[in-house]
Design a protein around this motif. Structure first.
Motif, PDB file in Angstrom:
ATOM      1  N   ASP A  11     -66.977 -57.719 -12.095  1.00  0.00           N
ATOM      2  CA  ASP A  11     -68.083 -56.392 -11.874  1.00  0.00           C
ATOM      3  C   ASP A  11     -68.022 -55.750 -11.340  1.00  0.00           C
ATOM      4  OD1 ASP A  11     -68.670 -56.968 -14.501  1.00  0.00           O
ATOM      5  OD2 ASP A  11     -70.896 -58.217 -14.573  1.00  0.00           O
ATOM      6  N   ASP A  12     -68.316 -54.338 -10.818  1.00  0.00           N
ATOM      7  CA  ASP A  12     -68.460 -53.671 -10.043  1.00  0.00           C
ATOM      8  C   ASP A  12     -69.466 -52.606 -10.030  1.00  0.00           C
ATOM      9  OD1 ASP A  12     -68.149 -52.250  -7.409  1.00  0.00           O
ATOM     10  OD2 ASP A  12     -65.688 -52.139  -7.879  1.00  0.00           O
ATOM     11  N   LYS A  13     -69.862 -51.559  -9.710  1.00  0.00           N
ATOM     12  CA  LYS A  13     -70.642 -50.694  -9.947  1.00  0.00           C
ATOM     13  C   LYS A  13     -69.819 -49.589 -10.594  1.00  0.00           C
ATOM     14  CE  LYS A  13     -73.814 -47.367  -7.986  1.00  0.00           C
ATOM     15  NZ  LYS A  13     -74.862 -46.735  -7.246  1.00  0.00           N
ATOM     16  N   PRO A  14     -70.441 -49.013 -11.568  1.00  0.00           N
ATOM     17  CA  PRO A  14     -68.852 -47.930 -12.429  1.00  0.00           C
ATOM     18  C   PRO A  14     -69.434 -46.932 -12.260  1.00  0.00           C
ATOM     19  CG  PRO A  14     -70.027 -49.076 -14.061  1.00  0.00           C
ATOM     20  CD  PRO A  14     -70.973 -49.836 -12.440  1.00  0.00           C
ATOM     21  N   VAL A  15     -68.180 -46.145 -12.406  1.00  0.00           N
ATOM     22  CA  VAL A  15     -68.626 -44.632 -12.429  1.00  0.00           C
ATOM     23  C   VAL A  15     -68.136 -44.172 -14.023  1.00  0.00           C
ATOM     24  CG1 VAL A  15     -67.087 -42.198 -12.308  1.00  0.00           C
ATOM     25  CG2 VAL A  15     -68.188 -44.394 -10.042  1.00  0.00           C
ATOM     26  N   LYS A  16     -69.515 -42.826 -14.880  1.00  0.00           N
ATOM     27  CA  LYS A  16     -68.301 -43.292 -16.701  1.00  0.00           C
ATOM     28  C   LYS A  16     -67.726 -42.171 -16.267  1.00  0.00           C
ATOM     29  CE  LYS A  16     -71.048 -43.591 -20.361  1.00  0.00           C
ATOM     30  NZ  LYS A  16     -71.907 -44.772 -21.321  1.00  0.00           N
ATOM     31  N   ILE A  17     -66.572 -42.369 -17.609  1.00  0.00           N
ATOM     32  CA  ILE A  17     -65.781 -41.540 -17.222  1.00  0.00           C
ATOM     33  C   ILE A  17     -65.449 -41.607 -19.098  1.00  0.00           C
ATOM     34  CG2 ILE A  17     -63.350 -40.803 -17.492  1.00  0.00           C
ATOM     35  CD1 ILE A  17     -63.372 -41.872 -14.584  1.00  0.00           C
ATOM     36  N   ALA A  18     -65.850 -40.802 -19.901  1.00  0.00           N
ATOM     37  CA  ALA A  18     -65.096 -40.591 -20.866  1.00  0.00           C
ATOM     38  C   ALA A  18     -63.908 -40.288 -21.499  1.00  0.00           C
ATOM     39  CB  ALA A  18     -66.131 -40.077 -22.098  1.00  0.00           C
ATOM     40  N   VAL A  19     -63.199 -41.345 -22.735  1.00  0.00           N
ATOM     41  CA  VAL A  19     -61.493 -40.679 -22.291  1.00  0.00           C
ATOM     42  C   VAL A  19     -61.690 -41.432 -24.189  1.00  0.00           C
ATOM     43  CG1 VAL A  19     -60.665 -41.473 -20.411  1.00  0.00           C
ATOM     44  CG2 VAL A  19     -60.711 -43.172 -22.103  1.00  0.00           C
ATOM     45  N   GLU A  20     -60.433 -40.242 -24.692  1.00  0.00           N
ATOM     46  CA  GLU A  20     -59.994 -40.251 -26.547  1.00  0.00           C
ATOM     47  C   GLU A  20     -59.073 -41.601 -25.702  1.00  0.00           C
ATOM     48  OE1 GLU A  20     -60.208 -37.675 -28.605  1.00  0.00           O
ATOM     49  OE2 GLU A  20     -62.213 -37.029 -28.211  1.00  0.00           O
ATOM     50  N   LEU A  21     -58.769 -42.812 -26.792  1.00  0.00           N
ATOM     51  CA  LEU A  21     -57.338 -43.334 -26.603  1.00  0.00           C
ATOM     52  C   LEU A  21     -56.358 -43.568 -27.805  1.00  0.00           C
ATOM     53  CD1 LEU A  21     -58.874 -46.781 -24.788  1.00  0.00           C
ATOM     54  CD2 LEU A  21     -57.131 -44.966 -23.985  1.00  0.00           C
ATOM     55  N   PRO A  22     -55.026 -43.643 -28.410  1.00  0.00           N
ATOM     56  CA  PRO A  22     -54.816 -43.613 -29.598  1.00  0.00           C
ATOM     57  C   PRO A  22     -54.962 -44.721 -29.926  1.00  0.00           C
ATOM     58  CG  PRO A  22     -53.446 -42.441 -27.706  1.00  0.00           C
ATOM     59  CD  PRO A  22     -54.522 -43.956 -26.887  1.00  0.00           C
TER      60      PRO A  22
END
Length: 74
Positions: free
Chosen positions: A11-22
């Motif tokens: 666990d680490d402090k995350p940075v939120k990024i939205a991605v679309e994956l195949p």
């Protein structure tokens, strides 16, 4: 059984990024999470939590990226 490149997901402090994956990539993430569960004897991690360590591992072992990164800091 083969040794996986990823182990326990920290666990680490995350940075939120939205991605679309195949869809195929998502299915492989699910399968990888299940493989981690089988090897560790613990519940499968959330497949989304595998993405960051996979990218981190990829960048850490990419020799071309390492050269570019070193050149940028000099």
């Amino acid at each position: 059984m083969s040794k996986l490149k990823l182990g326990t997901i920290l666990d680490d402090k995350p940075v939120k990024i939205a991605v679309e994956l195949p869809a195929a990539v998502h299915r492989n993430l699910l399968a990888y999470a299940e493989a981690i569960a089988r090897e560790s004897g613990q519940p499968a991690p959330d497949p989304a939590k595998l993405i960051a360590p996979m990218i981190q591992r990829f960048m850490a072992t990419d020799k071309g990226f390492s050269k570019v990164k070193r050149a940028a800091t000099n």
